[in-house]
Design a protein around this motif. Structure first.
Motif, short mmCIF file in Angstrom:
data_model
loop_
_atom_site.label_atom_id
_atom_site.label_comp_id
_atom_site.label_asym_id
_atom_site.label_seq_id
_atom_site.Cartn_x
_atom_site.Cartn_y
_atom_site.Cartn_z
N GLY A 1 -40.23 -73.35 30.78
CA GLY A 1 -40.06 -71.96 31.19
C GLY A 1 -40.73 -71.00 30.23
O GLY A 1 -41.36 -70.03 30.65
N LEU A 2 -40.61 -71.27 28.93
CA LEU A 2 -41.24 -70.41 27.92
C LEU A 2 -42.76 -70.47 28.05
O LEU A 2 -43.44 -69.43 27.95
CB LEU A 2 -40.82 -70.83 26.52
N TYR A 3 -43.29 -71.65 28.29
CA TYR A 3 -44.74 -71.78 28.45
C TYR A 3 -45.22 -70.95 29.64
O TYR A 3 -46.17 -70.17 29.51
CB TYR A 3 -45.11 -73.25 28.65
N LEU A 4 -44.56 -71.10 30.78
CA LEU A 4 -44.94 -70.33 31.96
C LEU A 4 -44.79 -68.83 31.71
O LEU A 4 -45.65 -68.04 32.07
CB LEU A 4 -44.10 -70.75 33.16
N ALA A 5 -43.68 -68.45 31.08
CA ALA A 5 -43.38 -67.04 30.86
C ALA A 5 -44.41 -66.38 29.95
O ALA A 5 -44.72 -65.20 30.10
CB ALA A 5 -41.99 -66.90 30.25
N GLN A 6 -44.95 -67.13 29.00
CA GLN A 6 -45.94 -66.58 28.08
C GLN A 6 -47.34 -66.55 28.68
O GLN A 6 -48.16 -65.72 28.29
CB GLN A 6 -45.95 -67.39 26.78
N GLU A 7 -47.60 -67.45 29.62
CA GLU A 7 -48.95 -67.59 30.17
C GLU A 7 -49.24 -66.58 31.28
O GLU A 7 -50.40 -66.31 31.58
CB GLU A 7 -49.16 -69.01 30.71
N LEU B 1 -34.94 -68.52 24.75
CA LEU B 1 -36.16 -68.31 25.55
C LEU B 1 -36.46 -66.82 25.66
O LEU B 1 -37.60 -66.38 25.43
CB LEU B 1 -35.97 -68.94 26.93
N VAL B 2 -35.45 -66.03 26.00
CA VAL B 2 -35.66 -64.59 26.16
C VAL B 2 -36.06 -63.95 24.84
O VAL B 2 -36.97 -63.11 24.79
CB VAL B 2 -34.39 -63.91 26.73
N GLU B 3 -35.40 -64.34 23.75
CA GLU B 3 -35.73 -63.77 22.44
C GLU B 3 -37.19 -64.03 22.07
O GLU B 3 -37.89 -63.15 21.58
CB GLU B 3 -34.80 -64.35 21.38
N GLN B 4 -37.65 -65.27 22.30
CA GLN B 4 -39.05 -65.58 21.99
C GLN B 4 -40.00 -64.85 22.93
O GLN B 4 -41.05 -64.37 22.51
CB GLN B 4 -39.28 -67.09 22.07
N LEU B 5 -39.61 -64.77 24.17
CA LEU B 5 -40.46 -64.12 25.17
C LEU B 5 -40.66 -62.64 24.85
O LEU B 5 -41.75 -62.09 25.05
CB LEU B 5 -39.84 -64.30 26.55
N ARG B 6 -39.63 -62.01 24.32
CA ARG B 6 -39.69 -60.57 24.06
C ARG B 6 -40.64 -60.20 22.91
O ARG B 6 -40.94 -59.03 22.71
CB ARG B 6 -38.29 -60.02 23.79
N HIS B 7 -41.14 -61.18 22.19
CA HIS B 7 -42.15 -60.88 21.17
C HIS B 7 -43.48 -60.49 21.81
O HIS B 7 -44.30 -59.83 21.17
CB HIS B 7 -42.37 -62.10 20.26
N HIS B 8 -43.69 -60.91 23.07
CA HIS B 8 -45.00 -60.71 23.68
C HIS B 8 -44.96 -60.06 25.07
O HIS B 8 -45.93 -59.44 25.48
CB HIS B 8 -45.73 -62.06 23.81
N LYS B 9 -43.85 -60.21 25.80
CA LYS B 9 -43.80 -59.77 27.19
C LYS B 9 -42.71 -58.73 27.40
O LYS B 9 -41.64 -58.80 26.77
CB LYS B 9 -43.55 -60.97 28.13
N THR B 10 -42.98 -57.80 28.30
CA THR B 10 -42.03 -56.71 28.54
C THR B 10 -41.49 -56.68 29.98
O THR B 10 -40.70 -55.81 30.30
CB THR B 10 -42.69 -55.35 28.25
N TYR B 11 -41.92 -57.60 30.84
CA TYR B 11 -41.45 -57.53 32.23
C TYR B 11 -39.95 -57.79 32.29
O TYR B 11 -39.37 -58.45 31.42
CB TYR B 11 -42.24 -58.47 33.14
N PRO B 12 -39.27 -57.26 33.32
CA PRO B 12 -37.80 -57.35 33.38
C PRO B 12 -37.30 -58.79 33.55
O PRO B 12 -37.93 -59.61 34.22
CB PRO B 12 -37.44 -56.49 34.58
N ILE B 13 -36.15 -59.04 32.93
CA ILE B 13 -35.53 -60.37 32.96
C ILE B 13 -34.08 -60.24 33.38
O ILE B 13 -33.33 -59.42 32.83
CB ILE B 13 -35.60 -61.05 31.58
N LEU B 14 -33.68 -61.05 34.35
CA LEU B 14 -32.29 -61.13 34.77
C LEU B 14 -31.74 -62.49 34.36
O LEU B 14 -32.34 -63.52 34.68
CB LEU B 14 -32.16 -60.93 36.28
N LEU B 15 -30.63 -62.50 33.63
CA LEU B 15 -30.01 -63.75 33.18
C LEU B 15 -28.95 -64.22 34.17
O LEU B 15 -28.18 -63.41 34.69
CB LEU B 15 -29.35 -63.56 31.82
#
Length: 222
Positions: free
Chosen positions: A36-42, A62-76
């Motif tokens: 999921g992290l790979y897809l989310a970053q790519e 996953l969300v914490e790492q993703l937020r270093h690079h991506k800003t799109y909305p996330i629903l948990l």
């Protein structure tokens, strides 16, 4: 709209994939946090739905790492529903939180609200001169007359109206409207734009969707 779904429950993953696809989303799925992290970053998704209890890498990490690079909305999504868990989820960088079990209609409504807010559009009905797009009902009107669009024609128009005045390449349109295995070398975007302009059936149709030579298209509204 391109959506990432990361959920390790295969039955729930499959059901959400089918129903989100029926709602008009192009859905990429994963069953663990690492993939999921790979897809989310790519990919620059329009929105992501991420379960907290994931194998290999949990949803909060996953969300914490993703937020270093991506800003799109996330629903948990989570099976835990205490206020402490909600605080942890939101502090990790998520934008919204939905406890299991949930009604899918609520999930769909929350996703639409997240996408609206991320585009700075509070009203689900977007109007540009004589063109009106109701993103809740997936309905398009020109001069108050309903226009019949195919699912992909509507998705294309909705992406345009959510990004007014932005030059959008064919590659970006393809990435946000279609799933991973779509043939990205085809001229299908040109075909849909041509059909969409014709169906809008207005003197302003070509002004709404302008071709920017060598770059793509721009939705303009005066």
């Amino acid at each position: 709209m391109r959506l990432l779904l990361v959920e390790d429950d295969h039955q729930l993953n499959q059901r959400l994939y089918q129903n989100l696809t029926a709602q008009g989303y192009a859905v990429d799925t994963s069953f663990d946090g690492e993939e999921g992290l790979y897809l989310a970053q790519e990919t620059d998704y329009d929105v992501a739905v991420i379960d907290i209890g994931l194998p290999k890498l949990d949803g909060l990490a996953l969300v914490e790492q993703l937020r270093h690079h991506k800003t799109y909305p996330i629903l948990l999504l989570t099976a835990r529903d205490t206020w402490q868990d909600k605080v942890l989820g939101l502090n990790s960088g998520a934008d919204d939180y939905l406890a299991k079990p949930f009604q899918e209609e609520e999930l769909f409504a929350r996703l639409k609200a997240l996408i609206r807010r991320s585009a700075g559009q509070a009203n689900p009905v977007l109007q540009f001169d004589q063109l009106k797009v109701d993103t809740n009902l997936s309905q398009v009107l020109v001069s108050d007359k309903a226009i019949s669009l195919t699912a992909y024609e509507y998705k294309l128009l909705e992406y345009f109206v959510r990004h007014p005045q932005k030059i959008i390449s064919k590659t970006e349109l393809t990435e946000h409207l279609y799933e991973q295995d779509f043939d990205r070398d085809s001229n299908v975007i040109e075909v849909f734009v041509k059909r969409l302009r014709k169906k809008l059936n207005s003197e302003q149709a070509n002004l709404y969707i302008q071709t920017v030579r060598g770059q793509g298209y721009k939705f303009s509204h005066g």
